[in-house]
Design a protein around this motif. Structure first.
Motif, PDB file in Angstrom:
ATOM      1  N   ALA A 217      -5.739  33.929  93.700  1.00 51.27           N
ATOM      2  CA  ALA A 217      -5.147  32.638  94.039  1.00 51.27           C
ATOM      3  C   ALA A 217      -5.277  31.673  92.875  1.00 51.27           C
ATOM      4  O   ALA A 217      -6.162  31.800  92.040  1.00 51.27           O
ATOM      5  CB  ALA A 217      -5.847  32.036  95.258  1.00 51.27           C
ATOM      6  N   ALA A 218      -4.343  30.736  92.858  1.00 49.21           N
ATOM      7  CA  ALA A 218      -4.458  29.605  91.943  1.00 49.21           C
ATOM      8  C   ALA A 218      -4.128  28.371  92.748  1.00 49.21           C
ATOM      9  O   ALA A 218      -3.202  28.389  93.553  1.00 49.21           O
ATOM     10  CB  ALA A 218      -3.486  29.749  90.776  1.00 49.21           C
ATOM     11  N   GLN A 219      -4.909  27.348  92.580  1.00 44.99           N
ATOM     12  CA  GLN A 219      -4.535  26.092  93.225  1.00 44.99           C
ATOM     13  C   GLN A 219      -4.548  24.952  92.222  1.00 44.99           C
ATOM     14  O   GLN A 219      -5.469  24.819  91.423  1.00 44.99           O
ATOM     15  CB  GLN A 219      -5.371  25.774  94.461  1.00 44.99           C
ATOM     16  CG  GLN A 219      -6.839  26.116  94.407  1.00 44.99           C
ATOM     17  CD  GLN A 219      -7.510  25.895  95.781  1.00 44.99           C
ATOM     18  OE1 GLN A 219      -6.852  25.639  96.781  1.00 44.99           O
ATOM     19  NE2 GLN A 219      -8.821  25.986  95.819  1.00 44.99           N
ATOM     20  N   LEU A 220      -3.471  24.164  92.267  1.00 46.00           N
ATOM     21  CA  LEU A 220      -3.340  23.001  91.400  1.00 46.00           C
ATOM     22  C   LEU A 220      -3.196  21.801  92.305  1.00 46.00           C
ATOM     23  O   LEU A 220      -2.185  21.647  92.983  1.00 46.00           O
ATOM     24  CB  LEU A 220      -2.116  23.122  90.487  1.00 46.00           C
ATOM     25  CG  LEU A 220      -2.226  24.075  89.298  1.00 46.00           C
ATOM     26  CD1 LEU A 220      -2.026  25.507  89.735  1.00 46.00           C
ATOM     27  CD2 LEU A 220      -1.209  23.711  88.238  1.00 46.00           C
ATOM     28  N   ARG A 243     -10.626  43.194  94.074  1.00 44.97           N
ATOM     29  CA  ARG A 243     -10.519  42.278  92.932  1.00 44.97           C
ATOM     30  C   ARG A 243     -10.137  40.889  93.410  1.00 44.97           C
ATOM     31  O   ARG A 243      -9.180  40.736  94.153  1.00 44.97           O
ATOM     32  CB  ARG A 243      -9.421  42.765  91.974  1.00 44.97           C
ATOM     33  CG  ARG A 243      -9.696  44.100  91.313  1.00 44.97           C
ATOM     34  CD  ARG A 243     -10.682  43.932  90.167  1.00 44.97           C
ATOM     35  NE  ARG A 243     -11.031  45.197  89.561  1.00 44.97           N
ATOM     36  CZ  ARG A 243     -12.004  45.999  89.988  1.00 44.97           C
ATOM     37  NH1 ARG A 243     -12.713  45.671  91.055  1.00 44.97           N
ATOM     38  NH2 ARG A 243     -12.271  47.132  89.375  1.00 44.97           N
ATOM     39  N   GLN A 244     -10.864  39.897  92.933  1.00 42.84           N
ATOM     40  CA  GLN A 244     -10.515  38.523  93.277  1.00 42.84           C
ATOM     41  C   GLN A 244     -10.653  37.631  92.056  1.00 42.84           C
ATOM     42  O   GLN A 244     -11.720  37.551  91.463  1.00 42.84           O
ATOM     43  CB  GLN A 244     -11.460  37.981  94.342  1.00 42.84           C
ATOM     44  CG  GLN A 244     -11.228  38.552  95.712  1.00 42.84           C
ATOM     45  CD  GLN A 244     -12.335  38.105  96.645  1.00 42.84           C
ATOM     46  OE1 GLN A 244     -13.400  38.683  96.660  1.00 42.84           O
ATOM     47  NE2 GLN A 244     -12.069  37.063  97.399  1.00 42.84           N
ATOM     48  N   THR A 245      -9.570  36.981  91.702  1.00 44.81           N
ATOM     49  CA  THR A 245      -9.623  35.963  90.653  1.00 44.81           C
ATOM     50  C   THR A 245      -9.033  34.691  91.241  1.00 44.81           C
ATOM     51  O   THR A 245      -7.872  34.678  91.646  1.00 44.81           O
ATOM     52  CB  THR A 245      -8.835  36.409  89.411  1.00 44.81           C
ATOM     53  OG1 THR A 245      -9.363  37.651  88.962  1.00 44.81           O
ATOM     54  CG2 THR A 245      -8.959  35.388  88.289  1.00 44.81           C
ATOM     55  N   VAL A 246      -9.824  33.665  91.314  1.00 44.15           N
ATOM     56  CA  VAL A 246      -9.396  32.423  91.944  1.00 44.15           C
ATOM     57  C   VAL A 246      -9.568  31.290  90.942  1.00 44.15           C
ATOM     58  O   VAL A 246     -10.667  31.051  90.442  1.00 44.15           O
ATOM     59  CB  VAL A 246     -10.230  32.139  93.215  1.00 44.15           C
ATOM     60  CG1 VAL A 246      -9.809  30.825  93.849  1.00 44.15           C
ATOM     61  CG2 VAL A 246     -10.070  33.289  94.208  1.00 44.15           C
ATOM     62  N   GLU A 341      -5.176  34.542  83.943  1.00 44.14           N
ATOM     63  CA  GLU A 341      -5.883  35.682  84.514  1.00 44.14           C
ATOM     64  C   GLU A 341      -5.561  35.885  86.001  1.00 44.14           C
ATOM     65  O   GLU A 341      -5.530  37.014  86.482  1.00 44.14           O
ATOM     66  CB  GLU A 341      -7.385  35.428  84.352  1.00 44.14           C
ATOM     67  CG  GLU A 341      -8.219  36.662  84.173  1.00 44.14           C
ATOM     68  CD  GLU A 341      -9.694  36.287  84.134  1.00 44.14           C
ATOM     69  OE1 GLU A 341     -10.484  37.059  84.660  1.00 44.14           O
ATOM     70  OE2 GLU A 341     -10.034  35.204  83.605  1.00 44.14           O
ATOM     71  N   ALA A 342      -5.343  34.772  86.715  1.00 46.82           N
ATOM     72  CA  ALA A 342      -5.016  34.881  88.141  1.00 46.82           C
ATOM     73  C   ALA A 342      -3.573  35.331  88.337  1.00 46.82           C
ATOM     74  O   ALA A 342      -3.243  36.035  89.289  1.00 46.82           O
ATOM     75  CB  ALA A 342      -5.253  33.551  88.846  1.00 46.82           C
ATOM     76  N   LEU A 343      -2.701  34.925  87.405  1.00 46.48           N
ATOM     77  CA  LEU A 343      -1.278  35.274  87.524  1.00 46.48           C
ATOM     78  C   LEU A 343      -0.970  36.678  87.017  1.00 46.48           C
ATOM     79  O   LEU A 343       0.040  37.273  87.378  1.00 46.48           O
ATOM     80  CB  LEU A 343      -0.435  34.281  86.714  1.00 46.48           C
ATOM     81  CG  LEU A 343       0.016  33.029  87.464  1.00 46.48           C
ATOM     82  CD1 LEU A 343       0.334  31.926  86.480  1.00 46.48           C
ATOM     83  CD2 LEU A 343       1.251  33.333  88.311  1.00 46.48           C
ATOM     84  N   PHE A 355       6.868  31.574  90.037  1.00 46.95           N
ATOM     85  CA  PHE A 355       5.605  30.858  89.845  1.00 46.95           C
ATOM     86  C   PHE A 355       5.601  30.080  88.521  1.00 46.95           C
ATOM     87  O   PHE A 355       5.165  28.934  88.463  1.00 46.95           O
ATOM     88  CB  PHE A 355       4.412  31.820  89.899  1.00 46.95           C
ATOM     89  CG  PHE A 355       4.176  32.396  91.272  1.00 46.95           C
ATOM     90  CD1 PHE A 355       4.098  31.567  92.386  1.00 46.95           C
ATOM     91  CD2 PHE A 355       4.023  33.768  91.455  1.00 46.95           C
ATOM     92  CE1 PHE A 355       3.876  32.090  93.654  1.00 46.95           C
ATOM     93  CE2 PHE A 355       3.799  34.298  92.720  1.00 46.95           C
ATOM     94  CZ  PHE A 355       3.726  33.461  93.826  1.00 46.95           C
ATOM     95  N   GLU A 356       6.116  30.717  87.473  1.00 54.07           N
ATOM     96  CA  GLU A 356       6.179  30.045  86.163  1.00 54.07           C
ATOM     97  C   GLU A 356       6.991  28.752  86.273  1.00 54.07           C
ATOM     98  O   GLU A 356       6.616  27.716  85.729  1.00 54.07           O
ATOM     99  CB  GLU A 356       6.854  30.944  85.115  1.00 54.07           C
ATOM    100  CG  GLU A 356       6.144  32.248  84.835  1.00 54.07           C
ATOM    101  CD  GLU A 356       4.983  32.110  83.859  1.00 54.07           C
ATOM    102  OE1 GLU A 356       4.701  30.981  83.429  1.00 54.07           O
ATOM    103  OE2 GLU A 356       4.365  33.155  83.542  1.00 54.07           O
TER     104      GLU A 356
END
Lengths: 366, 247
Positions: A217-220, A243-246, A341-343, A355-356
């Motif tokens: 996940a990514a949060q902005l 795998r989790q990259t947040v 890394e999250a994307l 997303f970009e």
């Protein structure tokens, strides 16, 4: 209505739902405006104010009629969803079928506050493949409280990419339950940009050898937004990777939460778990709460977790500026690099491009 | 090209530069040598606009304009380039993308057309080849996992592509072996012409065997205490800085 969870519950300690309980929500009104839809050339399901719109939706070969939902034990939001559920998608991909991709758009127009509680079901047969791109958006004040039930059979691959860009007055809560069989994959990515308050909660069960879960996940967030990403991964079989990259980027007085629990059963030897949560605070008033939790009952496992919270590195900003890059652009480049890394695991080109594109417009707003 | 007049600068309460005066005419290469703590790096950071340094007196005219008033990005667009003593790592930022963004930002400010990806790659590949670098240099993240020598070469690659009018090399020779040193020197020497000047900051005379300066200045205690021809560097190598610090 079942009561909303309070902060007295450990799982809700960092997310206070009082702004939600302070409002009273009516039934969804009939949608009148014809919305702009994203230009993605895939079969689509379009929900307006919680109702599937047959004109805007296209056919999808693997869609089944909406089915009465099962319940999910003690998860409080799912219980509320079950009380009020009105509709949702029900997709069954047959054994061995590569079903390509489909788009799920949920749009809401909250002239007066209303709530809707969709219930979606996605089932993949053995060796099947499917990519679902989900976009949540709208205007005004409303609450979407969704439940997703996912089953991925042996060797199947389900990619689930979500873009949450609800109205800044909206509330978005979603509970996702995924059962992943041997050799199957559930690859999840949520990009959270919208909503006054949001929580994405995922419960993923790795049920057979070599089952894989990616929960990224990514949060902005800016202003006074609150975004919560909460996961439980249950390793219930040997040899499963997770795998989790947040990544959280927080401006203004925004607050981010990540709670990541990994449970490793006694039989789940050779578990390979990785969890990383990183937050970039763009303002001194932003806040991030990170709670990693490992519960391991097997003795031969590899589980790593890490968490970092920091500001942009001014050395890096100066380096870019000394090469002629204006300060605002320099900061944008570094934030984009932070999210990379999250994307990265979003390997589906059209989703990645979407997303970009929305990230580009986020910079413009800041 | 560059006229520094009576430059005073401090970090917090500590005055580091105490009246530096120095002129570098068009097309000349000047070296600054001096002991540790003399203010050599401070001078390079003040000229390139790094935060944290307060200029209390004096000015630095770059082609007639006081650059001390300008943002770092505008100094770059005006043609100033700082080769960092410790180049910064940028994880998640591809080298090619970084170089192109940088070149195009500068071209835009100068009112020139931006280069598209194809034209840029052609230019970048030629520069990589000239600096005897591996082509995968362009694909890697900026300075991430680079050896000390590779980082310095990457600075030279940026310089070759951005084609500044004034380059400041801040101890670019530190930590380099002879081969890397020659490459850095060649990077500077190929740009040598009437529209290019350089300020080479170094602790040792070694680099000046390969980049022969028009003038050598000694910075000690925050001031230029001695200036002379290239042979001054050899003299300092033999006698050391000890006698000069008191001056």
């Amino acid at each position: 209505m079942n009561a909303l969870p309070t902060r007295k519950l450990e799982a809700w300690r960092y997310t206070d739902l009082r702004p939600l309980s302070a409002l009273s929500f009516g039934a969804p009104p009939v949608a009148v405006a014809v919305p702009d839809l994203p230009e993605l050339p895939f079969p689509r399901f379009v929900f307006l104010n919680g109702t599937l719109n047959p004109t805007l939706s296209t056919g999808f070969a693997y869609a089944k009629p909406f089915a009465a939902p099962p319940t999910f034990g003690s998860q409080p939001m799912a219980a509320i969803n079950a009380e009020h559920v009105g509709g949702g998608i029900n997709i069954e991909i047959p054994v061995g079928q590569d079903a390509g991709e489909a788009l799920l758009v949920s749009q809401a127009d909250g002239v007066t506050p209303f709530a809707y509680h969709p219930r979606h079901r996605v089932t993949l047969g053995q060796g099947a493949k499917f990519t679902l791109i989900e976009i949540d958006e709208g205007a005004g004040t409303y609450w979407q409280n969704a439940v997703f039930e996912i089953e991925v059979a042996e060797g199947a691959v389900f990619q689930h990419f979500r873009l949450q860009r609800e109205s800044m007055e909206a509330f978005n809560t979603i509970f996702i339950h995924a059962d992943i069989a041997a050799g199957a994959s559930y690859e999840h990515f949520t990009l959270t940009l919208g909503a006054k308050l949001s929580r994405t909660e995922i419960e993923a069960n790795l049920l057979g050898q070599n089952a894989l879960a990616h929960l990224n996940a990514a949060q902005l967030l800016g202003g006074t937004q609150h975004g919560d990403f909460t996961t439980i991964i249950r390793h219930k079989a040997p040899n499963c990777p997770s795998r989790q990259t947040v990544k959280s980027v927080l401006a203004g007085r925004a607050r981010g939460v990540f709670q990541g629990k990994i449970e490793v059963d006694q039989i789940a030897q050779k578990t390979d778990g990785y969890q990383m949560s990183q937050a970039l605070l763009l303002s001194p008033d932003a806040e991030m709460d990170i709670k990693p939790e490992l519960q391991i009952f097997a003795d031969d496992v590899k589980c790593s977790h890490g968490a970092t919270i920091g500001a942009l590195d001014e050395e890096q900003v100066f380096y870019l500026r000394s090469r002629g890059i204006p300060e605002a652009d320099a900061r944008q480049i570094l934030i984009r690099a932070f999210l990379e890394e999250a994307l990265e695991p979003v390997t589906h080109d059209a989703s990645k491009a979407l997303f970009e594109e929305v990230l580009e417009s986020w910079w413009g707003r800041q | 090209m560059l006229e520094i007049k009576n430059l005073h600068a401090r970090i917090g309460d500590a005055e580091i530069l105490k009246g530096v005066t120095l002129t570098i005419p068009n097309g000349e290469i000047h070296a600054i040598m001096g002991p540790n703590g003399a203010g050599k790096s401070t001078l390079s950071y003040v000229l390139s606009g790094r935060e944290g340094y307060e200029v209390t007196e004096g000015e630095a005219l770059f082609n007639g304009e006081n650059i001390l008033e300008m943002e770092p990005e505008d100094r770059a667009a005006a043609g100033l380039f700082l080769a960092f003593q410790y180049p910064v790592e940028l994880p998640g930022v591809g080298n090619a993308n970084f170089l192109r963004t940088s070149l195009n930002a500068i071209r835009r400010k100068r009112g020139e057309d931006e280069l598209d990806a194809v034209a840029f790659l052609k230019l970048a590949r030629a520069a990589v080849k000239q600096l005897a670098m591996k082509e995968d240099f362009l694909k890697r993240n900026v300075n991430v996992g680079f050896s000390g020598g590779e980082k310095k070469r990457n600075e030279m690659l940026q310089m070759a592509i951005l084609k500044p009018h004034l380059a400041i090399l801040d101890e670019t020779d530190s930590g380099l072996d002879i081969d890397a040193l020659k490459i850095v020197a060649e990077g500077v020497n190929t740009l040598r012409d009437e529209t290019f000047s350089a300020l080479v900051i170094t602790h040792y005379q070694r680099l000046l065997d390969y980049i022969v300066p028009d003038m050598v200045h000694v910075l000690a205690g925050g001031k230029i205490v001695r200036s002379g021809p290239a042979s001054l560097a050899l003299e300092l190598e033999a006698s050391g800085y000890a006698g000069l610090e008191a001056a």
